[in-house]
Design a protein around this motif. Structure first.
Motif, mmCIF file in Angstrom:
data_model
loop_
_atom_site.group_PDB
_atom_site.id
_atom_site.type_symbol
_atom_site.label_atom_id
_atom_site.label_comp_id
_atom_site.label_asym_id
_atom_site.label_seq_id
_atom_site.Cartn_x
_atom_site.Cartn_y
_atom_site.Cartn_z
ATOM 1 N N MET A 1 0.847 -1.198 0.000
ATOM 2 C CA MET A 1 0.000 0.000 0.000
ATOM 3 C C MET A 1 0.879 1.244 0.000
ATOM 4 O O MET A 1 1.800 1.363 0.796
ATOM 5 N N ASP A 2 0.624 2.187 -0.911
ATOM 6 C CA ASP A 2 1.457 3.371 -1.004
ATOM 7 C C ASP A 2 1.034 4.413 0.034
ATOM 8 O O ASP A 2 0.050 4.252 0.756
ATOM 9 N N GLN A 3 1.788 5.511 0.085
ATOM 10 C CA GLN A 3 1.566 6.519 1.120
ATOM 11 C C GLN A 3 0.194 7.165 0.980
ATOM 12 O O GLN A 3 -0.483 7.425 1.985
ATOM 13 N N ALA A 5 -2.550 5.858 -0.234
ATOM 14 C CA ALA A 5 -3.566 4.913 0.228
ATOM 15 C C ALA A 5 -3.572 4.811 1.749
ATOM 16 O O ALA A 5 -4.640 4.738 2.376
ATOM 17 N N ARG A 6 -2.393 4.825 2.363
ATOM 18 C CA ARG A 6 -2.332 4.763 3.828
ATOM 19 C C ARG A 6 -2.970 5.999 4.458
ATOM 20 O O ARG A 6 -3.683 5.911 5.458
ATOM 21 N N ARG A 241 -4.452 9.741 -11.230
ATOM 22 C CA ARG A 241 -3.561 9.695 -10.073
ATOM 23 C C ARG A 241 -4.245 8.929 -8.954
ATOM 24 O O ARG A 241 -5.367 9.254 -8.572
ATOM 25 N N ARG A 242 -3.578 7.932 -8.471
ATOM 26 C CA ARG A 242 -4.133 7.049 -7.443
ATOM 27 C C ARG A 242 -4.643 7.855 -6.258
ATOM 28 O O ARG A 242 -3.978 8.743 -5.746
#
Length: 397
Positions: A1-3, A5-6, A241-242
């Motif tokens: 999990m990327d920043q 998403a966290r 962009r996510r």
């Protein structure tokens, strides 16, 4: 999990929840945030798009709303951000991402939050979702704010074309004359003239459009022109962009239900031209006949319309007011598209009046509302355009 998403997960964990919803043969966990439960007027905020996330992009907006006495709820739309995967971690099927499914998700979110009803504030695409929600779940609506509204994927384009072309191409004004001169010279693609002209008009006004078109014809202001020509490309092409804006799974809404690329007419200033791409889903039509549904919307409704909004212009707002029996028009001077994103203090003031069933006075307050302090990055774009036009005349190159 990327920043990213966290960060989004923390916001949901600290004030919000997840609701498991059907998605084809599987399920999707629809996330929502609610930072101040039971501490004000219940307000559901539905952002534009489709494709724009709710959890991360609107953190500051929610803080503002809470400070102004709202118990604000924002749902992460299925197919986007925290609401795009099933329990196994894979993306949900694109065919399960629809406006009606999202409207039913919102009803489930209100159930999970313990809210019988709320004021529903939608902006741009969010107004379309809000109206579909009202048609499918009328008992859950205490009031409605339709900010820069969309009414029909099939029909709105005719009003948009007529309005924009009168202002910027076919009408008697200076901007239209400058556009005709520039288009007649054939030195800039027709679609680019339309794209740049709409952005400049919305954020900087007609005088800036006239100057920009005339400068471009004379070989000046290339820096400003080129920057505006590429502005917003990420909202049409590419992966997005996510956790911020994600375009892939909502294509069935963008193209199939809203018809963003349906039947371009090949003439200047066609809002559909810039969305035409190979392989886009075909237009299937509006999922709900909103013009037929609006006469049953008896709750207090305020329709916000920016004076310079060319994406969802005034004629669409006026039609909604004519159809909904308890609706009023709130015209905002010197304002473009989406007060939520460019003038949110005005938007919150309108939402409070709707919640207090005091919305009938809003047209009289329109001048004061437009004069409230403006927040948001996009409010600076007009100043940047005007500064750039001045600078390009004196800088070399």
């Amino acid at each position: 999990m990327d920043q990213l998403a966290r960060s989004a997960e923390r916001l949901v964990t600290n004030g919000g929840g997840r609701v498991r919803r059907p998605a084809g043969d599987g399920t999707v966990d629809v996330a929502y945030v609610r930072p101040a439960p039971d501490r004000g007027i219940p307000l559901v905020v539905l952002p534009g798009g489709p494709g724009l996330a709710s959890v991360l992009p609107y953190r500051l907006h929610r803080k503002d709303a809470v400070r102004r006495g709202f118990d604000v709820v924002m749902m992460e739309h299925r197919g986007i951000g925290l609401s795009r995967t099933g329990p196994g971690g894979g993306d949900i099927p694109p065919e399960t991402v629809s406006v009606t499914a999202a409207a039913d998700d919102l009803a489930a979110v209100l159930d999970d939050a313990g809210l019988d009803n709320a004021v529903i504030y939608g902006t741009s695409y969010g107004t379309y979702l809000a109206q579909v929600f009202g048609a499918r779940h009328p008992e859950r609506v205490a009031g409605m704010v339709l900010d820069s509204p969309v009414l029909s994927g099939a029909d709105d384009v005719h009003a948009i074309r007529a309005h924009v072309r009168r202002l910027l191409w076919q009408g008697p004004g200076d901007a239209a004359r400058a556009a005709r001169d520039l288009l007649g010279a054939g030195i800039v693609p027709v679609s680019e003239v339309g794209h740049v002209g709409r952005i400049a008009y919305e954020f900087a006004g007609e005088d800036a459009v006239v100057r920009l078109f005339r400068d471009r014809l004379a070989g000046r202001s290339r820096r400003v022109w080129d920057r505006l020509a590429h502005l917003g490309e990420g909202e049409v092409d590419g992966p997005g962009r996510r956790m911020m804006f994600e375009l892939d799974l909502v294509r069935g809404i963008t193209y199939g239900e809203l018809g963003f690329a349906h039947a371009p007419d090949g003439l200047p200033f066609d809002p559909r031209e810039e969305f035409v791409r190979e392989g886009t889903p075909p237009f299937t039509g509006d999922p709900v006949d909103l013009p037929a549904a609006l006469p049953a919307f008896t709750w207090p409704t305020a329709v916000i319309s920016g004076e310079r909004d060319l994406r969802t212009p005034r004629p669409i707002a006026e039609r909604i007011v004519d159809l909904a029996p308890n609706a009023v028009l709130v015209p905002l001077a010197d304002t473009g598209h989406s007060a939520l994103d460019t003038h949110r203090l005005a938007g919150y003031a309108v939402a409070r009046a709707v919640a207090e069933e005091n919305h009938r006075v809003l047209p009289e307050w329109a001048g004061e509302l437009a004069g409230l302090p403006r927040r948001g990055v996009s409010r600076h774009l007009g100043s940047v355009i005007r500064w750039g036009l001045a600078a390009d005349r004196v800088l070399p190159g």
